[in-house]
Design a protein around this motif. Structure first.
Motif, PDB file in Angstrom:
ATOM      1  N   LYS A   1      -1.682  -1.467  -6.292  1.00  0.00           N
ATOM      2  CA  LYS A   1      -3.102  -1.812  -6.132  1.00  0.00           C
ATOM      3  C   LYS A   1      -3.238  -3.334  -6.087  1.00  0.00           C
TER       4      LYS A   1
ATOM      5  N   ASP B   1      -5.999  -6.808  -4.436  1.00  0.00           N
ATOM      6  CA  ASP B   1      -7.135  -7.320  -3.682  1.00  0.00           C
ATOM      7  C   ASP B   1      -6.670  -8.474  -2.810  1.00  0.00           C
TER       8      ASP B   1
ATOM      9  N   ARG C   1     -11.709  -8.602   6.479  1.00  0.00           N
ATOM     10  CA  ARG C   1     -12.840  -7.925   5.822  1.00  0.00           C
ATOM     11  C   ARG C   1     -12.836  -6.429   6.162  1.00  0.00           C
ATOM     12  N   TYR C   2     -12.534  -6.113   7.407  1.00  0.00           N
ATOM     13  CA  TYR C   2     -12.491  -4.708   7.829  1.00  0.00           C
ATOM     14  C   TYR C   2     -11.410  -3.948   7.055  1.00  0.00           C
TER      15      TYR C   2
ATOM     16  N   ALA D   1     -10.211  -4.706   4.134  1.00  0.00           N
ATOM     17  CA  ALA D   1     -10.640  -4.593   2.733  1.00  0.00           C
ATOM     18  C   ALA D   1     -11.568  -3.404   2.543  1.00  0.00           C
ATOM     19  N   VAL D   2     -12.503  -3.224   3.469  1.00  0.00           N
ATOM     20  CA  VAL D   2     -13.425  -2.084   3.385  1.00  0.00           C
ATOM     21  C   VAL D   2     -12.665  -0.773   3.596  1.00  0.00           C
ATOM     22  N   LYS D   3     -11.807  -0.750   4.607  1.00  0.00           N
ATOM     23  CA  LYS D   3     -11.073   0.466   4.942  1.00  0.00           C
ATOM     24  C   LYS D   3     -10.183   0.940   3.799  1.00  0.00           C
ATOM     25  N   PHE D   4      -9.553  -0.026   3.114  1.00  0.00           N
ATOM     26  CA  PHE D   4      -8.615   0.318   2.048  1.00  0.00           C
ATOM     27  C   PHE D   4      -9.227   0.145   0.654  1.00  0.00           C
ATOM     28  N   ASN D   5     -10.548  -0.040   0.604  1.00  0.00           N
ATOM     29  CA  ASN D   5     -11.279  -0.126  -0.660  1.00  0.00           C
ATOM     30  C   ASN D   5     -10.749  -1.239  -1.560  1.00  0.00           C
ATOM     31  N   LYS D   6     -10.739  -2.455  -1.006  1.00  0.00           N
ATOM     32  CA  LYS D   6     -10.245  -3.605  -1.748  1.00  0.00           C
ATOM     33  C   LYS D   6     -11.303  -4.698  -1.810  1.00  0.00           C
ATOM     34  N   GLN D   7     -11.274  -5.460  -2.886  1.00  0.00           N
ATOM     35  CA  GLN D   7     -12.113  -6.644  -2.997  1.00  0.00           C
ATOM     36  C   GLN D   7     -11.496  -7.742  -2.136  1.00  0.00           C
TER      37      GLN D   7
ATOM     38  N   ASP E   1       0.831  -1.201   0.000  1.00  0.00           N
ATOM     39  CA  ASP E   1       0.000   0.000   0.000  1.00  0.00           C
ATOM     40  C   ASP E   1       0.870   1.258   0.000  1.00  0.00           C
TER      41      ASP E   1
END
Length: 333
Positions: free
Chosen positions: A43, A45, A65-66, A68-74, A38
């Motif tokens: 970039k 996933d 999962r948290y 992934a959401v925080k860093f805008n990842k699938q 990062d």
């Protein structure tokens, strides 16, 4: 605060230009790599496997999962339940099958793995104990081509303790798998009794030795051509068995010691063989043909063309089913 571990520039260039999937466990290695990638502007996933053998694994998946959401990842999650008889082997097969499936279906060009130097040395010792050649001893490579994607290991030059320091200094959350701290599994035994104490004393020398061995291995690199998808020709010679092993891996089959021995016997006797029920190895005069194994009913014209080109019978079914242009082989053969 010390400088963070560095990712080699050639790997960064590849990852910045491609679509990447990071194999994630939320342990020290993959968590550190998450943040290093990062910070480097790569970039990517995430993919994580829950083996359902530790209560903590649910927290690891939830935290992943948290992130992934925080860093805008699938994020892709797979839950599996495996037998206990050969858990390490089954777990490895399950996660790599999962990663390969995602890469194929979602178009990921690079699979990023968080193996670090301690892993590389542990592998070396395990192969040394089994009886292996130079290529097998070296094992993991920074960049490795498979059939559908490139495997990238950016941390092979970095010790695990460096990654732990990086995470602690930045107060970044990661999980510790308690099973890795015991000698319940063979790898844990090698780590606790041999590799970690030895590297603590001799890391610089071991790292330099691996560099020398990698240079020596180049002279043993097999000559492999790939005239069409899933069709490989390995030049006959002293490194031919290594070439067959590499091409089998590209076709999704990692050879066991028994399969390597079987293949070596067949090639020595000029005989064809099928490995793992899925890969056809044909012993030609100047080349070894390696293709998927398929039985097919062929017309006479195709059979005669194959006979003229001396294409081994074991490979002809796949060539026919794949609609291979036999003209491709005329110059090569």
């Amino acid at each position: 605060m010390k400088n963070p571990p560095e990712i080699p520039s050639k790997i960064l260039a590849l990852l910045r230009a491609g679509k990447n999937l990071l194999a994630f466990s939320h342990g020290v290695d993959s968590t550190a790599l998450f943040y290093l990638l990062d910070e480097a502007g790569v970039k990517f996933d995430l993919a994580i496997v829950d083996y359902n053998v530790r209560a903590q694994s649910k927290d690891e998946v939830a935290s992943a999962r948290y992130l992934a959401v925080k860093f805008n990842k699938q994020i892709y999650v797979k839950s599996v339940r495996l037998g206990a008889s050969n858990f390490e082997h089954e777990a490895r097969a399950a996660r790599y099958d999962f990663f390969a499936e995602i890469c194929r279906e979602r178009g990921y060009e690079n699979l990023i793995l968080a193996h670090q130097f301690d892993d590389k040395f542990e592998w070396f010792l395990m192969q040394l104990g089994r009886g292996a050649g130079l290529s097998e001893l070296l094992g993991m490579q920074e960049l490795e081509a498979s059939e559908d994607y490139v495997i990238a290991r950016p941390l092979l030059g970095v010790r695990k303790c460096e990654l732990e320091r990086f995470l602690r200094e930045r107060n970044l959350k990661y999980f510790t798998d308690e099973t890795n701290l015991t000698d319940r599994f063979k790898r844990g035994f090698i780590r606790a009794k041999f590799s970690e104490p030895f590297l603590n004393e001799c890391f610089g020398g071991v790292k330099k030795s691996f560099e020398f061995l990698a240079t020596d291995a180049l002279s043993l690199t097999p000559e492999i051509s790939n005239p069409a998808p899933k069709i490989y020709l390995v030049k006959r010679g002293t490194s031919e068995l290594r070439g067959v092993s590499l091409t089998c891996k590209r076709l999704g089959l990692v050879l066991s010691s028994a399969q390597r021995n079987e293949c070596a016997r067949c090639l020595e006797n000029g005989a064809d063989c099928v490995l793992g029920g899925k890969v056809a190895v044909g012993a030609g005069e100047n080349f070894i043909f390696v293709t998927p194994y398929i039985k097919a009913t062929m017309d006479k014209k195709f059979k005669e063309a194959c006979r003229t080109l001396k294409i081994p019978p074991i490979n002809r079914g796949f060539l026919f089913a794949a609609g291979a242009d036999l003209a491709l082989f005329e110059e090569l053969l």
